[in-house]
Design a protein around this motif. Structure first.
Motif, PDB file in Angstrom:
ATOM      1  N   UNK A 142       0.983  -1.220  -0.027  1.00  0.00           N
ATOM      2  CA  UNK A 142       0.175  -0.054   0.061  1.00  0.00           C
ATOM      3  C   UNK A 142       0.722   1.365  -0.056  1.00  0.00           C
ATOM      4  N   UNK A 143       2.170   1.104  -0.227  1.00  0.00           N
ATOM      5  CA  UNK A 143       3.152   2.463  -0.046  1.00  0.00           C
ATOM      6  C   UNK A 143       2.807   3.243  -1.161  1.00  0.00           C
ATOM      7  N   UNK A 144       2.551   2.939  -2.510  1.00  0.00           N
ATOM      8  CA  UNK A 144       2.526   3.898  -3.448  1.00  0.00           C
ATOM      9  C   UNK A 144       1.081   4.685  -3.285  1.00  0.00           C
ATOM     10  N   UNK A 145      -0.072   4.043  -2.768  1.00  0.00           N
ATOM     11  CA  UNK A 145      -1.321   4.575  -2.512  1.00  0.00           C
ATOM     12  C   UNK A 145      -0.827   5.551  -1.625  1.00  0.00           C
ATOM     13  N   UNK A 146      -0.282   5.246  -0.388  1.00  0.00           N
ATOM     14  CA  UNK A 146      -0.134   6.130   0.919  1.00  0.00           C
ATOM     15  C   UNK A 146       0.930   7.405   0.128  1.00  0.00           C
ATOM     16  N   UNK A 147       1.649   7.196  -0.643  1.00  0.00           N
ATOM     17  CA  UNK A 147       2.395   8.248  -1.067  1.00  0.00           C
ATOM     18  C   UNK A 147       1.586   9.234  -1.829  1.00  0.00           C
ATOM     19  N   UNK A 148       0.918   8.588  -2.667  1.00  0.00           N
ATOM     20  CA  UNK A 148       0.024   9.641  -3.613  1.00  0.00           C
ATOM     21  C   UNK A 148      -1.060  10.223  -2.736  1.00  0.00           C
ATOM     22  N   UNK A 149      -1.999   9.638  -2.081  1.00  0.00           N
ATOM     23  CA  UNK A 149      -2.750  10.280  -1.053  1.00  0.00           C
ATOM     24  C   UNK A 149      -2.310  11.228  -0.083  1.00  0.00           C
TER      25      UNK A 149
END
Length: 177
Positions: free
Chosen positions: A15-22
């Motif tokens: 979920x890191x990519x999602x967390x970075x974007x959000x």
């Protein structure tokens, strides 16, 4: 510059990519604009004393790229955006912090529609468990009170605009010698 990013396909970072974007989308500069990749890059270079290109950072925050920051960079990115590093590693922490961020953003949107004094009253009336819905209800109540107050003020004739209102007689107190 070395590209020591971690590929997205690792099980460790689902979920890191999602967390970075959000986090970049939600946490913004005081002027409410997104932080630029250059600003993030300059911050990371300052705290890590290593070159981190704007292009690499853009890949971290792009949903179409498979690049992620390293474990050494994550604490600095977390500090930049005001979250803990666990925000990027722990699903439960991520959800809890996103909920808090969303509440703060909702409150900021509500208070931006108020004057400073009204915003302060609203903020003092909220506790740690406020919800955006509660903030909206308070804003609606303040608006109703102001509307009612303005309507009452319109029904009270002003002294400057009316000559028919008798003024009380006034005599300056005399000195007794």
């Amino acid at each position: 510059m070395t590209d020591d990013s971690v590929p997205l396909h690792g099980v460790r970072y689902p979920k890191m990519k999602e967390a970075l974007i959000k986090i970049r989308d939600r946490v913004r500069r005081p002027d409410r604009q997104q932080y630029t990749f250059t600003e993030i890059s300059e911050y990371l270079e300052k705290v890590t004393h290593a070159t981190v290109s704007r292009q690499l950072i853009s890949k971290w925050f792009s949903p179409d790229e498979d690049r992620l920051p390293t474990d050494r960079q994550i604490p600095h990115i977390a500090a930049f955006f005001g979250v803990t590093k666990d925000f990027f590693y722990d699903e439960e922490v991520y959800r809890a912090m996103m909920k808090q961020i969303d509440h703060v953003l909702a409150l900021r949107n509500v208070t931006s529609k108020l004057g400073d004094e009204d915003a302060q009253v609203l903020l003092r009336s909220l506790d740690d468990e406020f919800t955006p819905e509660q903030a909206k209800q308070l804003l609606d109540a303040v608006a109703r009170i102001k509307t009612d107050s303005d309507a009452e003020d319109e029904n009270i004739p002003s002294a400057a605009g009316s000559t028919n209102i008798p003024l009380p007689s006034f005599r300056a107190p005399g000195r007794e010698s």
